[in-house]
Design a protein around this motif. Structure first.
Motif, PDB file in Angstrom:
ATOM      1  N   LEU A   1       0.838  -1.194   0.000  1.00  0.00           N
ATOM      2  CA  LEU A   1       0.000   0.000   0.000  1.00  0.00           C
ATOM      3  C   LEU A   1       0.877   1.250   0.000  1.00  0.00           C
ATOM      4  CD1 LEU A   1      -2.923  -0.898   2.423  1.00  0.00           C
ATOM      5  CD2 LEU A   1      -3.088  -0.285   0.021  1.00  0.00           C
ATOM      6  N   GLY A   2       0.563   2.146  -0.901  1.00  0.00           N
ATOM      7  CA  GLY A   2       1.363   3.355  -1.057  1.00  0.00           C
ATOM      8  C   GLY A   2       2.218   3.335  -2.300  1.00  0.00           C
ATOM      9  N   ASP A   3       2.239   2.184  -3.008  1.00  0.00           N
ATOM     10  CA  ASP A   3       3.050   2.079  -4.218  1.00  0.00           C
ATOM     11  C   ASP A   3       2.563   2.983  -5.340  1.00  0.00           C
ATOM     12  OD1 ASP A   3       4.785   0.186  -3.232  1.00  0.00           O
ATOM     13  OD2 ASP A   3       3.830  -1.524  -4.207  1.00  0.00           O
ATOM     14  N   MET A   4       1.250   2.956  -5.618  1.00  0.00           N
ATOM     15  CA  MET A   4       0.805   3.470  -6.913  1.00  0.00           C
ATOM     16  C   MET A   4      -0.637   3.957  -6.901  1.00  0.00           C
ATOM     17  SD  MET A   4       0.921   1.333 -10.500  1.00  0.00           S
ATOM     18  CE  MET A   4       2.724   1.194 -10.415  1.00  0.00           C
ATOM     19  N   ILE A   5      -0.843   5.107  -7.523  1.00  0.00           N
ATOM     20  CA  ILE A   5      -2.163   5.612  -7.895  1.00  0.00           C
ATOM     21  C   ILE A   5      -2.245   5.564  -9.412  1.00  0.00           C
ATOM     22  CG2 ILE A   5      -3.654   7.659  -7.989  1.00  0.00           C
ATOM     23  CD1 ILE A   5      -2.357   8.579  -5.365  1.00  0.00           C
ATOM     24  N   LYS A   6      -3.361   5.065  -9.927  1.00  0.00           N
ATOM     25  CA  LYS A   6      -3.561   5.063 -11.375  1.00  0.00           C
ATOM     26  C   LYS A   6      -4.277   6.361 -11.768  1.00  0.00           C
ATOM     27  CE  LYS A   6      -1.903   0.925 -12.264  1.00  0.00           C
ATOM     28  NZ  LYS A   6      -2.716  -0.208 -12.671  1.00  0.00           N
ATOM     29  N   ILE A   7      -3.613   7.166 -12.598  1.00  0.00           N
ATOM     30  CA  ILE A   7      -4.200   8.434 -13.022  1.00  0.00           C
ATOM     31  C   ILE A   7      -4.647   8.388 -14.482  1.00  0.00           C
ATOM     32  CG2 ILE A   7      -2.893   9.782 -11.337  1.00  0.00           C
ATOM     33  CD1 ILE A   7      -1.066  10.625 -13.732  1.00  0.00           C
ATOM     34  N   GLY A   8      -4.540   7.252 -15.106  1.00  0.00           N
ATOM     35  CA  GLY A   8      -4.965   7.100 -16.496  1.00  0.00           C
ATOM     36  C   GLY A   8      -4.777   5.666 -16.932  1.00  0.00           C
TER      37      GLY A   8
ATOM     38  N   ARG B   1       5.351   8.352  -0.870  1.00  0.00           N
ATOM     39  CA  ARG B   1       4.696   9.113  -1.937  1.00  0.00           C
ATOM     40  C   ARG B   1       4.415   8.166  -3.092  1.00  0.00           C
ATOM     41  NH1 ARG B   1       2.042  13.920  -1.518  1.00  0.00           N
ATOM     42  NH2 ARG B   1       1.801  14.888  -3.580  1.00  0.00           N
ATOM     43  N   PRO B   2       3.148   7.960  -3.455  1.00  0.00           N
ATOM     44  CA  PRO B   2       2.844   6.960  -4.482  1.00  0.00           C
ATOM     45  C   PRO B   2       3.258   7.404  -5.879  1.00  0.00           C
ATOM     46  CG  PRO B   2       0.854   8.138  -3.856  1.00  0.00           C
ATOM     47  CD  PRO B   2       1.934   8.588  -2.918  1.00  0.00           C
ATOM     48  N   GLU B   3       3.643   6.431  -6.680  1.00  0.00           N
ATOM     49  CA  GLU B   3       3.900   6.681  -8.096  1.00  0.00           C
ATOM     50  C   GLU B   3       2.574   6.963  -8.787  1.00  0.00           C
ATOM     51  OE1 GLU B   3       5.277   4.210 -12.115  1.00  0.00           O
ATOM     52  OE2 GLU B   3       5.505   3.308 -10.120  1.00  0.00           O
ATOM     53  N   LEU B   4       2.573   7.938  -9.698  1.00  0.00           N
ATOM     54  CA  LEU B   4       1.402   8.220 -10.522  1.00  0.00           C
ATOM     55  C   LEU B   4       1.575   7.462 -11.829  1.00  0.00           C
ATOM     56  CD1 LEU B   4       1.038  12.063  -9.880  1.00  0.00           C
ATOM     57  CD2 LEU B   4       0.020  10.152  -8.614  1.00  0.00           C
ATOM     58  N   SER B   5       0.717   6.469 -12.061  1.00  0.00           N
ATOM     59  CA  SER B   5       0.946   5.513 -13.133  1.00  0.00           C
ATOM     60  C   SER B   5      -0.246   5.418 -14.076  1.00  0.00           C
ATOM     61  CB  SER B   5       1.223   4.129 -12.527  1.00  0.00           C
ATOM     62  OG  SER B   5       1.312   3.135 -13.527  1.00  0.00           O
ATOM     63  N   THR B   6       0.047   5.013 -15.305  1.00  0.00           N
ATOM     64  CA  THR B   6      -0.998   4.714 -16.288  1.00  0.00           C
ATOM     65  C   THR B   6      -0.864   3.272 -16.779  1.00  0.00           C
ATOM     66  OG1 THR B   6       0.399   5.518 -18.095  1.00  0.00           O
ATOM     67  CG2 THR B   6      -1.108   7.110 -17.077  1.00  0.00           C
TER      68      THR B   6
END
Length: 397
Positions: free
Chosen positions: A178-185, A335-340
């Motif tokens: 938890l905290g690795d990644m947010i999907k922004i697209g 700080r999570p990575e912003l990933s697609t």
């Protein structure tokens, strides 16, 4: 309000015991409705259907009359668990063992729903639930054809006058912790079938036939050997993958009349569906040019594009991305990575209505036998959602 709503593990257990394999609901949305009504949500359970598809139950729950409107989206349907013998615990029994709760849908994505319910309940119990509007938009048709689910539920909400300012989709987004990644697209996706035409005949008389298999290697190489692109600032490279090649011919002494090549493309923002289709056709026609003297290239193949097409998209920086990132960092210290990266999700529909991001549990066991989630992760995700709710509504004032 029941104190059990404060416990994400209890919420999840109740949902896991519903064997909601698409298209069956098996009581999952009724269970969720029973959680949301004590929290002040007005709940609708619309059923959508279309010719050739099963009727699907959905849920739209709204709390509040005015102010900023945040939507939490997700699905209660799950993929089939496979043979029970592959599981160390029954897939719909919600057994807790060694600090983990087992069940089909534990991470994809009943766990995310259970945590968001708990986050809302905890804020409500403290009298700290922010002013504004809050919605749950939950379908039972995400793992299936996705025809009678989120896309129709969004239209239903819009027709009723509901407008969302932002949406959090609770899909499992974290690869390891938890905290690795947010999907922004997400990259776009579409499929096609190219059929190479020939003429059927006896293998002993090849001069009387035209074997399309002789052109197969050329077309396969044209489609796959040259990369579509090298990736873009926000997206990994596009990729075309051939998924099956089929002649429909079961006889070893018959030259087939045709061979079908099925493929799927996951594409980034270098392309639009229109420019990518043109590139596929260019590659095929270049490969077939000159291989059959006296025949028009257009006669050598047929192209069928499959629907639906999922567009590529990315959510622009703003309060939704920033407040969620800050909430994740505040709880986890990371700080999570912003990933697609990854496949498609129902975010492809939601982005047409409002900005959307995805953040949920660790997805390592999703769609696997012994799908499970750590009880500690349920607590951490609930804390992240609780912090995000507070921060997002505060940023709107």
């Amino acid at each position: 309000m029941s104190t059990t709503l404060l416990d994400p593990a209890d919420n999840l257990s109740r949902l896991l015991r519903c064997a909601s394999v698409t298209p069956e609901d098996a009581g999952a949305l009724g269970t969720l409705e029973a959680m949301l009504k004590p929290l002040g949500f007005l709940v609708e359970r619309p059923i959508f259907e279309a010719d050739g598809t099963p009727a699907i139950e959905n849920l739209l729950a709204i709390r509040g009359q005015a102010g900023p409107h945040l939507c939490f989206a997700g699905h209660t349907d799950v993929v089939p668990p496979g043979p029970d013998a592959d599981w160390s615990q029954p897939p719909f029994a919600a057994i807790v063992k060694d600090g983990e709760i087992y069940g089909r849908g534990a991470v994809d994505m009943k766990g995310g729903i259970a945590c968001f319910v708990a986050a809302v309940a905890r804020l409500e119990s403290k009298g700290a639930l922010p002013e504004g509007r809050l919605s749950f938009l939950i379908t039972g048709d995400e793992e299936g054809p996705a025809i009678n689910g989120t896309v129709k539920l969004l239209a239903h909400a819009e027709q009723a006058g509901h407008r969302f300012d932002a949406c959090l989709l609770g899909e499992p987004t974290n690869p390891e912790a938890l905290g690795d990644m947010i999907k922004i697209g997400r990259r776009g996706s579409f499929s096609g079938v190219v059929t190479l035409n020939g003429r059927q005949g006896h293998v002993a008389y090849p001069h009387l036939a035209d074997n399309p298999m002789r052109r197969l290697a050329l077309v396969l190489a044209a489609l796959q050997n040259t990369p579509l692109d090298g990736g873009t600032e926000r997206f990994q490279p596009s990729n075309l993958e051939v998924t099956t090649v089929d002649t429909g011919n079961s006889a070893s002494n018959v030259i087939p009349a045709r061979v079908a090549i099925r493929f799927n493309i996951r594409f980034n923002d270098h392309w639009t569906p229109e420019t990518l289709r043109a590139e596929v056709l260019r590659r095929i026609e270049t490969a077939l040019s000159g291989v059959a003297p006296g025949r028009d290239v257009a006669d050598l193949y047929e192209m069928t594009w499959r629907e639906p097409v999922s567009d590529v998209f990315v959510t622009a920086p703003g309060p939704l991305v920033e407040e969620l990132s800050d909430a994740v960092e505040a709880v986890t210290g990371r700080r999570p990575e912003l990933s697609t990266s990854g496949g498609t999700s129902d975010a492809r529909y939601i982005k047409n209505h409002c900005p959307v991001v995805e953040f949920g549990l660790v997805g390592k066991t999703m769609h696997m036998a012994n799908e499970r989630v750590a009880l500690s992760d349920l607590e951490t995700l609930t804390a992240i959602y609780e912090t995000f709710l507070t921060r997002w509504f505060a940023a709107q004032s």
